[in-house]
Write a protein that holds these residues in place. Sequence first.
Motif, mmCIF file in Angstrom:
data_model
loop_
_atom_site.group_PDB
_atom_site.id
_atom_site.type_symbol
_atom_site.label_atom_id
_atom_site.label_comp_id
_atom_site.label_asym_id
_atom_site.label_seq_id
_atom_site.Cartn_x
_atom_site.Cartn_y
_atom_site.Cartn_z
ATOM 1 N N LYS A 1 0.849 -1.207 0.000
ATOM 2 C CA LYS A 1 0.000 0.000 0.000
ATOM 3 C C LYS A 1 0.879 1.250 0.000
ATOM 4 N N TYR A 2 1.951 1.248 0.783
ATOM 5 C CA TYR A 2 2.872 2.386 0.811
ATOM 6 C C TYR A 2 3.513 2.582 -0.560
ATOM 7 N N LEU A 3 3.963 1.507 -1.168
ATOM 8 C CA LEU A 3 4.594 1.597 -2.483
ATOM 9 C C LEU A 3 3.623 2.188 -3.501
ATOM 10 N N LYS A 4 2.394 1.717 -3.475
ATOM 11 C CA LYS A 4 1.375 2.232 -4.392
ATOM 12 C C LYS A 4 1.153 3.729 -4.180
ATOM 13 N N ASP A 5 1.073 4.145 -2.936
ATOM 14 C CA ASP A 5 0.781 5.547 -2.611
ATOM 15 C C ASP A 5 1.950 6.485 -2.884
ATOM 16 N N ASN A 6 3.129 5.917 -3.133
ATOM 17 C CA ASN A 6 4.326 6.749 -3.309
ATOM 18 C C ASN A 6 5.021 6.520 -4.657
ATOM 19 N N ASN A 7 4.241 6.082 -5.642
ATOM 20 C CA ASN A 7 4.740 5.948 -7.023
ATOM 21 C C ASN A 7 5.924 4.999 -7.151
ATOM 22 N N ILE A 8 5.955 3.977 -6.310
ATOM 23 C CA ILE A 8 6.978 2.949 -6.402
ATOM 24 C C ILE A 8 6.320 1.706 -6.989
ATOM 25 N N HIS A 9 6.702 1.349 -8.202
ATOM 26 C CA HIS A 9 6.038 0.262 -8.920
ATOM 27 C C HIS A 9 6.655 -1.089 -8.571
ATOM 28 N N ILE A 10 5.800 -2.062 -8.369
ATOM 29 C CA ILE A 10 6.242 -3.435 -8.160
ATOM 30 C C ILE A 10 6.357 -4.092 -9.538
ATOM 31 N N LEU A 11 7.573 -4.400 -9.954
ATOM 32 C CA LEU A 11 7.798 -4.999 -11.259
ATOM 33 C C LEU A 11 7.501 -6.494 -11.254
ATOM 34 N N ARG A 12 7.839 -7.141 -10.152
ATOM 35 C CA ARG A 12 7.608 -8.574 -10.011
ATOM 36 C C ARG A 12 7.776 -8.949 -8.542
ATOM 37 N N GLU A 13 7.180 -10.061 -8.188
ATOM 38 C CA GLU A 13 7.332 -10.603 -6.849
ATOM 39 C C GLU A 13 7.519 -12.109 -6.935
ATOM 40 N N LYS A 14 8.152 -12.647 -5.926
ATOM 41 C CA LYS A 14 8.173 -14.104 -5.769
ATOM 42 C C LYS A 14 8.044 -14.438 -4.282
ATOM 43 N N MET A 15 7.391 -15.551 -4.029
ATOM 44 C CA MET A 15 7.217 -16.008 -2.657
ATOM 45 C C MET A 15 8.233 -17.112 -2.398
ATOM 46 N N ILE A 16 8.935 -17.003 -1.298
ATOM 47 C CA ILE A 16 9.896 -18.035 -0.938
ATOM 48 C C ILE A 16 9.509 -18.635 0.404
ATOM 49 N N TYR A 17 9.991 -19.831 0.638
ATOM 50 C CA TYR A 17 9.739 -20.535 1.895
ATOM 51 C C TYR A 17 11.077 -20.892 2.496
ATOM 52 N N ASP A 18 11.314 -20.414 3.708
ATOM 53 C CA ASP A 18 12.609 -20.638 4.338
ATOM 54 C C ASP A 18 12.425 -20.763 5.841
ATOM 55 N N ASN A 19 12.953 -21.850 6.391
ATOM 56 C CA ASN A 19 12.940 -22.057 7.839
ATOM 57 C C ASN A 19 11.522 -21.966 8.424
ATOM 58 N N GLY A 20 10.565 -22.544 7.704
ATOM 59 C CA GLY A 20 9.204 -22.627 8.221
ATOM 60 C C GLY A 20 8.344 -21.409 7.997
#
Length: 217
Positions: free
Chosen positions: A125-144
């Motif tokens: 939400k902060y990124l959206k409100d401050n003109n910071i674009h999310i180019l891509r995301e990935k979800m990782i799983y580490d240590n539970g």
Amino acid sequence: MIPCSNRIQEILEWVNGDCIADIGCDHAYVVCNAILNHQSKKGYACDVAQGPLDNAKKTIAANNLEDFISCCLLDGIQGLAFDVDQIIICGMGGKLIIDILSKGTLFFGLRLLLSCHKDDFALRKYLKDNNIHILREKMIYDNGHYYPILDCIVQDHPQEISNACLHFGMHMIMNSTYSSYLDFEENKYKNILLKVNKPEFLEKIEYIKEIRNQRIS
């Protein structure tokens, strides 16, 4: 390459700045490996406390990287050198990352690589409100635990993001880890609904369905 956790290895895959700054650097594994892997030419290992910087200096010296990496005692990104073109902030809560970004100078075209262990909705939400674009995301799983990694760029106009994506990821890589994360979240909210029947939990389940439908289409 310096041995490191799965989480750090996943972060390293998206490091691509010529000059990077690792904020909250701990042992400086990210910035050191980025230089050793020839992903970056120069780096800064930054922390608000001297203890982590002392650890970082040991890692840097052990790998003969003193000519490529500088250690900086900084409060977040305040006073960061102007030649940095990618800032890496990982291993913190989303609200702390927001606080760090809000106190710094972010210029057009600056890349940000972010990973939080909680409050990812607030961060998006902060990124959206401050003109910071999310180019891509990935979800990782580490240590539970599941961690989103967000590859972002500072722009001069807002990015359109649906409520579903604010909650569960924007331009997320659709792999088995993300599918498992959505299953985990859906089961969590279904179990909560058995005890507390509130609209916001039903809404979360609908958002997950929306994400899954996007994947199918």
